[in-house]
Motif scaffolding. Structure first.
Motif, PDB file in Angstrom:
ATOM      1  N   ALA A 163     124.211  78.381  80.899  1.00  0.00           N
ATOM      2  CA  ALA A 163     125.378  79.576  81.279  1.00  0.00           C
ATOM      3  C   ALA A 163     125.193  80.518  81.378  1.00  0.00           C
ATOM      4  O   ALA A 163     126.191  81.822  81.828  1.00  0.00           O
ATOM      5  N   LYS A 164     123.865  80.389  79.817  1.00  0.00           N
ATOM      6  CA  LYS A 164     123.804  81.972  80.059  1.00  0.00           C
ATOM      7  C   LYS A 164     123.011  82.613  81.734  1.00  0.00           C
ATOM      8  O   LYS A 164     123.861  83.806  81.548  1.00  0.00           O
TER       9      LYS A 164
ATOM     10  N   ALA B 286     124.436  86.370  85.924  1.00  0.00           N
ATOM     11  CA  ALA B 286     124.514  86.728  87.685  1.00  0.00           C
ATOM     12  C   ALA B 286     125.862  86.654  87.700  1.00  0.00           C
ATOM     13  O   ALA B 286     125.750  87.721  88.860  1.00  0.00           O
ATOM     14  N   LEU B 287     126.974  86.773  86.933  1.00  0.00           N
ATOM     15  CA  LEU B 287     128.290  86.793  87.446  1.00  0.00           C
ATOM     16  C   LEU B 287     127.628  88.581  86.812  1.00  0.00           C
ATOM     17  O   LEU B 287     128.731  89.070  87.672  1.00  0.00           O
ATOM     18  N   LYS B 288     127.449  88.660  85.892  1.00  0.00           N
ATOM     19  CA  LYS B 288     127.411  90.643  85.447  1.00  0.00           C
ATOM     20  C   LYS B 288     126.487  91.404  86.482  1.00  0.00           C
ATOM     21  O   LYS B 288     127.034  92.886  86.825  1.00  0.00           O
ATOM     22  N   LYS B 289     125.501  90.738  87.042  1.00  0.00           N
ATOM     23  CA  LYS B 289     125.136  91.439  87.610  1.00  0.00           C
ATOM     24  C   LYS B 289     125.781  91.731  89.308  1.00  0.00           C
ATOM     25  O   LYS B 289     126.312  92.793  89.790  1.00  0.00           O
ATOM     26  N   LYS B 290     126.486  90.244  89.966  1.00  0.00           N
ATOM     27  CA  LYS B 290     128.035  90.788  90.674  1.00  0.00           C
ATOM     28  C   LYS B 290     128.457  91.631  90.425  1.00  0.00           C
ATOM     29  O   LYS B 290     128.776  92.268  91.787  1.00  0.00           O
TER      30      LYS B 290
END
Length: 163
Positions: free
Chosen positions: A80-81, A86-90
């Motif tokens: 999850a982390k 990854a979502l934050k990078k996107k």
């Protein structure tokens, strides 16, 4: 009749016999009860041992299950982390791309304004040139009219003098 010595002796014998029988039965009951108590104690001990072993097995099983659950939760947490990172990078990449696109749009708008200003300046210059050409044409026409009027005035003056 006798004085009852025989009856007393018979009763004494009966009491002695009953006493012996009670002692025999009490002894038998006591031995049986003590044997039963010993068996019950032994059964309780074996049951206690069985319960202890079952409890130990259950504790081990619960410990293993808890350890497995902890490992699964830890791996799920790591996953999850990673996904959050990854979502934050996107999202950051999208924001950066949006900023770049906005900057490009601003540059294009500024460039279009500059082009429009140049076009307006060219149009204004053309108007000035056109106005100058119109003024020159008006001056030429006025000059021609003035030139044309003079001879007419002379002719009118000549006519007036003749009369």
């Amino acid at each position: 009749m006798s004085n009852g010595d025989g009856v007393t002796a018979a009763l004494s014998d009966a009491v002695e016999t009953a006493k012996e029988k009670v002692a025999e039965v009490g002894g038998a009951v006591a031995t049986t009860a003590s044997a039963t108590v010993a068996k019950v104690k032994q059964a309780a001990k074996s049951a206690e041992k069985k319960v202890k072993t079952e409890v130990a097995k259950a504790k081990k099983a619960v410990g293993k299950t808890v350890a497995k659950a902890k490992k699964k939760l830890a791996s799920a947490s790591k996953d999850a982390k990673k996904e959050v990172a990854a979502l934050k990078k996107k999202v950051a990449a999208k924001k950066a791309a949006t900023k770049k696109a906005a900057k490009k749009a601003v540059k294009k708008a500024v460039a279009k304004k500059a082009v429009a200003k140049k076009a307006v300046k060219k149009a204004a210059a053309k108007k000035v040139v056109a106005k100058k050409a119109v003024k020159k044409a008006v001056k030429k026409v006025a000059a021609k009219k003035a030139v044309a009027k003079k001879p007419a005035a002379k002719k009118a003056a000549k006519k007036a003098t003749r009369k």
